[in-house]
Design an enzyme around this catalytic site. Structure first.
Site, PDB file in Angstrom:
ATOM      1  N   GLU A  44      95.621  -3.027-139.804  1.00 43.86           N
ATOM      2  CA  GLU A  44      94.548  -3.668-139.195  1.00 43.86           C
ATOM      3  C   GLU A  44      94.420  -5.095-140.243  1.00 43.86           C
ATOM      4  OE1 GLU A  44      90.907  -2.054-138.579  1.00 43.86           O
ATOM      5  OE2 GLU A  44      91.533  -0.131-138.160  1.00 43.86           O
ATOM      6  N   GLU A  88      90.888   5.016-141.428  1.00 43.67           N
ATOM      7  CA  GLU A  88      89.964   5.077-142.486  1.00 43.67           C
ATOM      8  C   GLU A  88      89.064   5.940-143.071  1.00 43.67           C
ATOM      9  OE1 GLU A  88      87.582   1.382-141.038  1.00 43.67           O
ATOM     10  OE2 GLU A  88      88.857  -0.036-141.690  1.00 43.67           O
TER      11      GLU A  88
HETATM   12  C1  BG6 Z   1      87.825  -1.210-139.207  1.00 42.50           C
HETATM   13  C2  BG6 Z   1      87.874  -0.167-138.038  1.00 42.50           C
HETATM   14  O1  BG6 Z   1      86.658  -0.931-140.245  1.00 42.50           O
HETATM   15  O2  BG6 Z   1      87.457  -2.592-138.884  1.00 42.50           O
HETATM   16  C3  BG6 Z   1      87.999  -0.805-136.686  1.00 42.50           C
HETATM   17  O3  BG6 Z   1      89.038   0.527-138.237  1.00 42.50           O
HETATM   18  C4  BG6 Z   1      87.131  -1.912-136.828  1.00 42.50           C
HETATM   19  O4  BG6 Z   1      87.557   0.197-135.920  1.00 42.50           O
HETATM   20  C5  BG6 Z   1      87.536  -3.163-137.703  1.00 42.50           C
HETATM   21  O5  BG6 Z   1      86.841  -2.561-135.381  1.00 42.50           O
HETATM   22  C6  BG6 Z   1      86.777  -4.396-137.737  1.00 42.50           C
HETATM   23  O6  BG6 Z   1      85.369  -4.059-137.726  1.00 42.50           O
HETATM   24  P1  BG6 Z   1      84.301  -4.910-136.843  1.00 42.50           P
HETATM   25  O7  BG6 Z   1      83.212  -4.163-137.094  1.00 42.50           O
HETATM   26  O8  BG6 Z   1      84.460  -6.037-136.789  1.00 42.50           O
HETATM   27  O9  BG6 Z   1      84.645  -4.178-135.326  1.00 42.50           O
END
Ligand code: BG6
Length: 465
Positions: free
Chosen positions: A364, A171
């Site tokens: 993701e 990101e």
């Molecule tokens: C993304 C990141 O922004 O979202 C991850 O690359 C992160 O590292 C994921 O864990 C989910 O966000 P969160 O805050 O729910 O862990």
């Protein structure tokens, strides 16, 4: 029958700092995550006595074999994780790498290969060495480019036979929203923060291009991608001003993939810099480097869509991992206020593919939720299954639209420490981990209902959806 392509990279995604723990073992140095007990969105503040769940995380460092066996049981074709920079260069500026750290990832990648799981590796995921922050000012300093290049060359050389899929920065657009985590930036009094953030971004672009160059030299059959947090944005109304506001918001992210995938700064950013008094210092050769070493694929995270308006202050707001926005009345939200929008994934895939015509990789996607074990100990996470199913159906539609999608690694296949809020309570996994926000628990792993569901999705290459 609508299908996912043969060889589709089904799997899950994690980051070293959110799973490994063992934050002082094996010669590891301190990273930004190790001093961020409140999560990545917080600016740096000294908090020596605070409970920091990243320190032990889910103890993957000691339990990776057990965890990888569970991923293999689900049929994973790919597993995304990051290398903790501080295991390899504890302070960031050493000339020689830490052999013990290198050996850990040898063991990890060998274990994955043993199960025919393709490692997908992020070189830097929210865990830059604190030494580079304290001694050099993080990514504001051009010297960090050299340290990163040395680190990237070291891991390419060491793992050239084990890892083919790489991403240069997680990101990369996070530097604008969480400057400490994204850029190792602690602002100085009176400085133009925006200028510093964009200067840091420029250094990361150069570092990323140097990594693409090095990766292609050292591992000729490698695929080196960028990674952005997709921020697909809708206008609140058809009012042209709202439509333009949505375009601008989206461009604040697409700028990052534009530079890395097309190889140059887009005109809209040059105008933005001019109108906001931002001057980017470039070295001779930077522009040619960016142009020559663009990425092979676009990796991105997608959790939600956003909505923009010219009068946002009058409207209800929504939250997100990096960015919030105006609440979209047509969407429901997760328990953390993130707007759930499967169709937005199809829109994102089409937008990115139309723009770059390069392979895309959803690295993701997932639902952070509270899991309540039943009396018999089982976890019936139908809400998670529904979220993932709806998104995968839209991904399959995008493939039908002609998008070249190479894989899907859902976020947190095993529960892990969240990034934005640094807690355990927010769970994404197919595998439950016994650990709470208070740091207590046995670390025991348990399969949730979604474990069996995902296994079936992979076994049928998506036909069971
Ligand atoms: C993304 C990141 O922004 O979202 C991850 O690359 C992160 O590292 C994921 O864990 C989910 O966000 P969160 O805050 O729910 O862990």
């Amino acid at each position: 029958m609508k299908r996912f392509p043969d060889g589709f990279l089904w799997g899950g995604a994690t980051a070293a700092n959110q799973i490994e723990g063992a934050y002082k073992e094996g010669g590891k140095g301190l990273s930004t995550a190790d001093v961020s007990p409140d999560g990545i969105m917080s600016p740096f503040h000294e908090t020596d006595d605070a409970l920091n769940l990243y320190h032990d995380a889910i103890d993957f460092y000691h339990r990776y074999q057990e965890d990888i066996a569970l991923f293999a049981e689900m049929g994973f074709k790919a597993f995304r994780t990051s290398i903790a920079w501080t295991r390899i260069f504890p302070n960031g500026d050493e000339t020689e790498p830490n052999e013990e750290g290198l050996q850990f990832y040898d063991r990890l990648f060998d274990e994955l290969r043993k199960h025919q799981i393709e490692p997908v590796v992020t070189i830097s995921h929210y865990e830059m060495p604190l030494g580079l922050v304290k001694n050099y000012g993080g990514w504001r300093n051009r010297r960090t480019v050299d340290f990163y290049e040395r680190y990237a060359r070291t891991v390419f050389t060491r793992y050239k036979d084990k890892v083919k899929y790489w991403m240069t920065f997680n990101e990369i657009n996070v530097v604008l929203h969480a400057p400490f985590t994204g850029g190792g930036l602690i602002f100085r009094e009176g400085e133009n923060k925006q200028n510093t953030m964009y200067q840091a971004a420029h250094h990361q672009f150069v570092a990323s291009a140097l990594a693409v160059k090095a990766g292609h030299e050292i591992i000729p059959d490698s695929q080196i991608g960028c990674m952005i947090a997709a921020t697909t944005t809708y206008p609140m109304t058809p009012k042209p001003e709202d439509v333009y506001a949505a375009l601008q918001k989206e461009r604040s992210t697409l700028f990052f993939s534009d530079v890395q995938a097309r190889g140059s700064y887009p005109g809209y950013m040059k105008r933005f810099f001019k109108e906001n008094g931002i001057t980017i210092e470039m070295k001779e050769g930077d522009e040619a480097l960016l142009k020559e070493h663009t990425v092979d694929y676009i990796g991105f995270s997608y959790y939600m869509s956003m909505t923009a308006s010219t009068a946002p202050e009058d409207l209800a707001q929504s939250k997100g991992n990096l960015l919030g926005g105006v609440k979209n009345p047509y969407l429901k939200s997760s328990e953390w206020g993130w707007q759930i929008d499967p169709k937005g994934l199809r829109i994102t895939l089409n937008t990115l593919y139309d723009r770059y015509q390069k392979p895309l990789f959803i690295v993701e996607n997932g639902l952070g939720a509270v899991d309540q074990p039943e009396e018999d100990g089982s976890i019936q996470d139908d809400y998670r299954i529904n979220y993932l199913r709806d998104h995968l159906i839209e991904a399959r539609e995008a493939i039908e639209d002609g998008v070249d999608l190479i894989g899907y690694t859902s976020w947190g296949p095993i529960d892990l420490v969240s990034a934005s809020t640094a807690e355990m309570k927010k769970r994404y996994g197919y595998i439950y981990v016994d650990r709470g926000n208070d740091g207590k628990g046995t670390f025991e792993r348990k399969k949730k209902k979604s474990f069996y569901w995902y296994k079936d999705v992979i076994a049928t290459n998506g036909e069971s959806l």
